[in-house]
Every structure is written in C-alpha cells, then in structure tokens.
Design a protein around this motif. Structure first.
Motif, PDB file in Angstrom:
ATOM      1  N   SER A 286       0.797  -1.226   0.000  1.00 50.39           N
ATOM      2  CA  SER A 286       0.000   0.000   0.000  1.00 50.39           C
ATOM      3  C   SER A 286       0.829   1.275   0.000  1.00 50.39           C
ATOM      4  N   ILE A 287       2.148   1.168  -0.020  1.00 55.60           N
ATOM      5  CA  ILE A 287       2.992   2.362  -0.066  1.00 55.60           C
ATOM      6  C   ILE A 287       2.701   3.120  -1.359  1.00 55.60           C
ATOM      7  N   ALA A 288       2.487   4.424  -1.244  1.00 52.79           N
ATOM      8  CA  ALA A 288       2.034   5.231  -2.385  1.00 52.79           C
ATOM      9  C   ALA A 288       3.156   5.460  -3.390  1.00 52.79           C
ATOM     10  N   THR A 289       3.307   4.532  -4.312  1.00 50.12           N
ATOM     11  CA  THR A 289       4.269   4.672  -5.400  1.00 50.12           C
ATOM     12  C   THR A 289       3.598   4.221  -6.688  1.00 50.12           C
ATOM     13  N   VAL A 290       4.244   4.569  -7.807  1.00 49.10           N
ATOM     14  CA  VAL A 290       3.710   4.158  -9.104  1.00 49.10           C
ATOM     15  C   VAL A 290       3.652   2.642  -9.196  1.00 49.10           C
ATOM     16  N   SER A 291       4.698   1.949  -8.713  1.00 49.76           N
ATOM     17  CA  SER A 291       4.734   0.490  -8.793  1.00 49.76           C
ATOM     18  C   SER A 291       3.641  -0.151  -7.937  1.00 49.76           C
ATOM     19  N   SER A 292       3.372   0.416  -6.750  1.00 49.66           N
ATOM     20  CA  SER A 292       2.326  -0.150  -5.900  1.00 49.66           C
ATOM     21  C   SER A 292       0.950   0.092  -6.507  1.00 49.66           C
ATOM     22  N   ASN A 293       0.758   1.251  -7.141  1.00 50.69           N
ATOM     23  CA  ASN A 293      -0.502   1.520  -7.824  1.00 50.69           C
ATOM     24  C   ASN A 293      -0.729   0.528  -8.954  1.00 50.69           C
ATOM     25  N   GLN A 294       0.326   0.272  -9.706  1.00 51.90           N
ATOM     26  CA  GLN A 294       0.213  -0.666 -10.818  1.00 51.90           C
ATOM     27  C   GLN A 294      -0.033  -2.079 -10.300  1.00 51.90           C
ATOM     28  N   TRP A 295       0.623  -2.448  -9.206  1.00 53.26           N
ATOM     29  CA  TRP A 295       0.402  -3.762  -8.591  1.00 53.26           C
ATOM     30  C   TRP A 295      -1.055  -3.931  -8.195  1.00 53.26           C
TER      31      TRP A 295
ATOM     32  N   ASP B  90      -4.317   6.846 -13.716  1.00 49.46           N
ATOM     33  CA  ASP B  90      -2.884   7.115 -13.808  1.00 49.46           C
ATOM     34  C   ASP B  90      -2.473   7.520 -15.223  1.00 49.46           C
ATOM     35  N   TYR B  91      -3.302   7.173 -16.202  1.00 48.82           N
ATOM     36  CA  TYR B  91      -3.006   7.550 -17.582  1.00 48.82           C
ATOM     37  C   TYR B  91      -3.511   8.954 -17.914  1.00 48.82           C
ATOM     38  N   PHE B  92      -4.171   9.586 -16.944  1.00 46.09           N
ATOM     39  CA  PHE B  92      -4.728  10.922 -17.159  1.00 46.09           C
ATOM     40  C   PHE B  92      -3.951  11.903 -16.299  1.00 46.09           C
ATOM     41  N   PRO B  93      -3.122  12.738 -16.898  1.00 47.78           N
ATOM     42  CA  PRO B  93      -2.199  13.583 -16.137  1.00 47.78           C
ATOM     43  C   PRO B  93      -2.901  14.679 -15.349  1.00 47.78           C
TER      44      PRO B  93
ATOM     45  N   TRP C 293      -8.091  -5.715 -11.685  1.00 49.12           N
ATOM     46  CA  TRP C 293      -8.590  -6.166 -12.990  1.00 49.12           C
ATOM     47  C   TRP C 293      -8.745  -7.686 -13.024  1.00 49.12           C
ATOM     48  N   ILE C 294      -7.767  -8.390 -12.512  1.00 49.52           N
ATOM     49  CA  ILE C 294      -7.825  -9.860 -12.501  1.00 49.52           C
ATOM     50  C   ILE C 294      -8.994 -10.346 -11.643  1.00 49.52           C
ATOM     51  N   LEU C 295      -9.145  -9.751 -10.460  1.00 44.23           N
ATOM     52  CA  LEU C 295     -10.232 -10.143  -9.575  1.00 44.23           C
ATOM     53  C   LEU C 295     -11.596  -9.860 -10.204  1.00 44.23           C
ATOM     54  N   SER C 296     -11.718  -8.738 -10.898  1.00 44.73           N
ATOM     55  CA  SER C 296     -12.985  -8.408 -11.551  1.00 44.73           C
ATOM     56  C   SER C 296     -13.365  -9.486 -12.560  1.00 44.73           C
TER      57      SER C 296
END
Length: 472
Positions: free
Chosen positions: A335-344, A398-401, A350-353
């Motif tokens: 849950s650490i707020a980083t780009v990699s954690s957001n992507q994780w 994240d794709y919307f700046p 998406w997979i769970l959905s």
C-alpha cells in the motif's frame, strides 16, 4: 389506509405494483452500464477547457492532508466547474439510464473505444508523457472516486425508478435475476468494507463496543426514522424487498454490529466470510429459499421481516470478504504510495474483476440464480464483479495527467452520507407532489434533471462552505 382519513399518497398501491414482479436485465447489460459510468468520469478529466494544470480538480485525499497546500477557487470558478462536471458526467449517465437505455451496449462500446484510444495515445503517442502519471495519492483517490460514482448512480436511480421513463429491467427484481438497482445495497456494504477500520487493521478489542455503538447508532436512528416517516405519510413500500418493517439502514447496522463484536484479523476475514456464505447457501438450497421468496408471513417479527433478517448472513459474509480484499489490495504491504504499488493493485483489481464475473456466471447457472432478495452466493459474486470492474476502470486514472478528481467528485466524497440523505428527502418530496406514474417522458426527464442538478448544487455548496456530515 391512512388513519387520518385521506392518504398523502393517493397512488400508493399503484406505485408499489409498478416496482413489483420484475425480472431484471442481463449480465451483459449490467457489464455495459458498469463500464459507462466510470468511463465518463475518466473522459471528463481528460477535457481541459480552462487550460493549464487545474488546482480545482483536487484530490479529495489531499484536502485532508494538512501538509499539502491547494490553491483555492472563488465561488464563480468553483460552480462553473461543478456545472461542467454535471454536463459531462451526471447528465450523460441520466440519459443512458432513461432515453438512451435501448442503446446501452452501443454507447458502452463507443466510450470504451474512446478511452482505449486515449490511453494508447498517452502511453505510446504522446512524447510529453510516455509513462504513467501515478501521483502519491492516486490509489486512495481511485477508491474515493469509486465510492462517489456508486453514490451518484444510487441517488439518480432511487427517484428515476418511480417514472415510466426508467426501464423496468433496471428496477429491483422480485425474486431472481440481475438488475442495476439490485446492486445498490450490496455495493454500499462492499464499498464500506474495502476502506473499513478492519481493512485498515485499526480495530481494537478494548474499543470494539464503543466503536460498534458509534457506528451503528446513527444507522439504527435513520432506520427507525425511515420506518416512522413512511408509515406517517403513507409512503409506498415494496414489502418483498426487505420485509414489513425492515429497511436498508437496519441491514447496514446489523452488519456493522456483527463485524464489530466478532472481531477477526483482516487476513482471516475472507475465510470466515466465505464459510458464512457457503453455509448460508447450503441452507438456501435445503429449502430456506422457498420460504424467503414466498408471500406467506407469520405474526412474529422475524417472519414479518424474513427477507431483511436472513439476508444479513449474505451481506455479513460479503463484508468480511471485502475487508480481506481491501486489506490485501490497499492497506497491506503493497500500500505504499508509489507508481509500482498503484500498478500492482490495479493489475490485481482487474484480474479479480474478471474472476468474479466468471464465478458469477458459474454460480448463476449451476448453483442458484442471482437473488438480491436472499443475498445468495451468486449475488455476492455479482456485486464483487461489478464493483471491482468499476474500480478497475477508475484506477486507469494514472493515464490521465494532472487531476485525479473532479470538483463534483470531491464534493460528493466529502459528504457521501449527507448527499444520500438529501437524495432520499428530495425523492420523497417529488413522489408526494408529482404523479410520477402518469408523467410524460419530457416531464419525467425534466424533473430528473432538475433533481440531479439540485442535489449536485447543494452538495457542492456544502463542500465549498466546508460543511461535512459524518456521524462516525
């Protein structure tokens, strides 16, 4: 019959029949509707009509962080942005729920195509921003925006369902089936569980009774308030929904009490929740389902409210599963707020959905059809699938700046409970002053637009003035 001699609701029984014996829509249409709403929010953020980086589109989480400075807006600018949010998001959603409902799947494909093309451009075609724009609060904002989108859809539907312009297939089903409005109470339960104290691992045995009292007393008060008011003004009540006396607030209160008293560590909540759901489903298949969908009622309080009382087990199991998923995805070690954690987190949502949609189809076909009335296992899977789909799409922000939340999203996020209570009051007022069953399409849509704008305007005013309605 009204004890005062004349009912304030002359068409009460006609309105009750209008929302009775319905069979719902298809899962494909639910999937399409669940794609349209979050996509509209994302596309709104991609439209920059004022140029430059917009401080008005502030992250709701940032507003709570005292260390972050956000540029204020004057009243005219703020309300101008709110009006644009209304035109770009709320109005199109309302159109899709009413006038354009026959083209739902087509609109979903069109909006999805636009979204994918924009993301592809941002990812590969734009030299200025070739990578993700995941800010430090992107994940938390996506969760907040998901709850806001759920609230806005709920507020629009609770009044729209009383008009003929709103398709009957979107209204709540009588026994079995899937519909847009069937997802309401389940979505509330799941949305609360994903960000609950238990999911954040903040629960304490020493304070569990006080926490239970603080979290449930407002809900119980609202439940009795709704019960007394509906009886007092002779308001229409579909008994097959929850029972004679039960309502939505009592269900939320019961789930909150059970979760607070039976305090389980987040990593074990999923196991307990799944065990409750499987046990409850076995009871349904052994004959409980026949009892719950029958119209026969005894004189005792449980029999009078059998739908509301027994469905607690389903909602409680759903809540516990949501607690573990929320802890794992958003508040655990990743849950650490980083780009990699957001992507994780985004990849796993998406997979769970997709997995929950597959599970829903299997359960609906081979175990028991989806039933909101009983909150069976297939219904729980459907709620998880639909909500994670909406959340997964919103996590593409994240794709919307730049901006991560519109003015309207930030306003609703600060007053979720207040906006819902206001929507209920406005819905009751409209039903008591307008003959919704016999209103023309033009009149119906005009009333719905006015209702949605008033709700949005008052919510935005409250946010601008710093008013927060939060009981616990």
């Amino acid at each position: 019959m009204d004890p005062l001699g004349k009912s304030m609701n002359a068409n009460k029984h006609l309105k009750e029949e209008f929302v009775s014996n319905l069979t719902g829509s298809s899962m494909i249409e639910i999937f399409a509707l669940s794609l349209i709403v979050p996509t509209l929010f994302l596309l709104r953020r991609s439209v920059c009509l004022f140029g430059g980086t917009d401080p008005g589109y502030m992250n709701a989480s940032l507003k709570k962080n005292e260390d972050v400075s956000v540029s204020p807006m004057n009243w005219r600018t703020y309300m101008g942005k709110m009006a644009l949010d209304f035109l770009f998001v709320v109005l199109p959603v309302l159109l899709n729920f009413t006038i354009l409902s026959d083209w739902t799947c087509i609109w979903a494909m069109v909006l999805a195509s636009i979204l994918l093309l924009y993301i592809a451009y941002r990812r590969f075609g734009s030299p200025s921003s070739p990578c993700l724009d995941g800010g430090p609060y992107s994940l938390k904002t996506s969760i907040s925006n998901y709850r806001v989108s759920m609230m806005i859809v709920t507020c629009l539907c609770i009044l729209a369902v009383d008009f003929r312009i709103f398709p009957r297939r979107y209204a709540k089903t009588e026994t079995y089936g899937t519909s847009l409005m069937d997802l309401g109470v389940g979505s509330f339960v799941l949305a609360n569980s994903l960000v609950s104290r238990q999911a954040r691992n903040l629960s304490s045995n020493l304070k569990k009774w006080r926490t239970a009292l603080q979290s449930t007393s407002p809900l119980i008060f609202l439940g009795f308030g709704r019960l007394v008011s509906t009886i007092g003004i002779d308001y229409q009540v579909h008994v097959g929904e929850y029972g004679v006396h039960w309502n939505f607030f009592f269900t939320l209160a019961a789930v909150s009490i059970l979760t607070s008293v039976i305090d389980v560590a987040p990593k074990y909540c999923g196991i307990l929740g799944l065990s409750i759901l499987i046990g409850y489903q076995i009871c349904l298949l052994c004959g409980l389902n026949v009892y719950l969908i029958s119209s026969e009622r005894g004189m005792d309080i449980i029999s009078q409210n059998k739908e509301g009382v027994y469905s607690i087990f389903g909602y409680w199991g759903m809540y516990l599963v949501g607690v573990q998923l929320g802890n794992y995805l958003f508040f655990g070690k990743h849950s650490i707020a980083t780009v990699s954690s957001n992507q994780w987190a985004r990849n796993r949502v998406w997979i769970l959905s997709l997995l929950f949609w597959l599970l829903t189809v299997i359960l609906d076909r081979y175990v028991e059809r989806v039933s909101r009335r009983m909150c069976n296992l297939a219904y729980v899977a459907l709620v998880l699938a639909q909500n994670f789909q909406v959340l997964a799409i919103l996590m593409l922000s994240d794709y919307f700046p730049g901006r991560k939340a519109t003015v309207l999203e930030a306003a609703f996020n600060c007053n979720l409970l207040g906006s819902f209570l206001l929507a209920n009051l406005l819905t009751g007022l409209v039903n008591l002053t307008v003959d919704t069953l016999f209103a023309s399409s033009l009149t119906s849509f005009s009333i719905l637009v006015a209702y949605a704008f008033i709700l949005s305007f008052i919510t935005a005013c409250a946010d601008f003035a710093g008013v927060r309605l939060k009981f616990w």
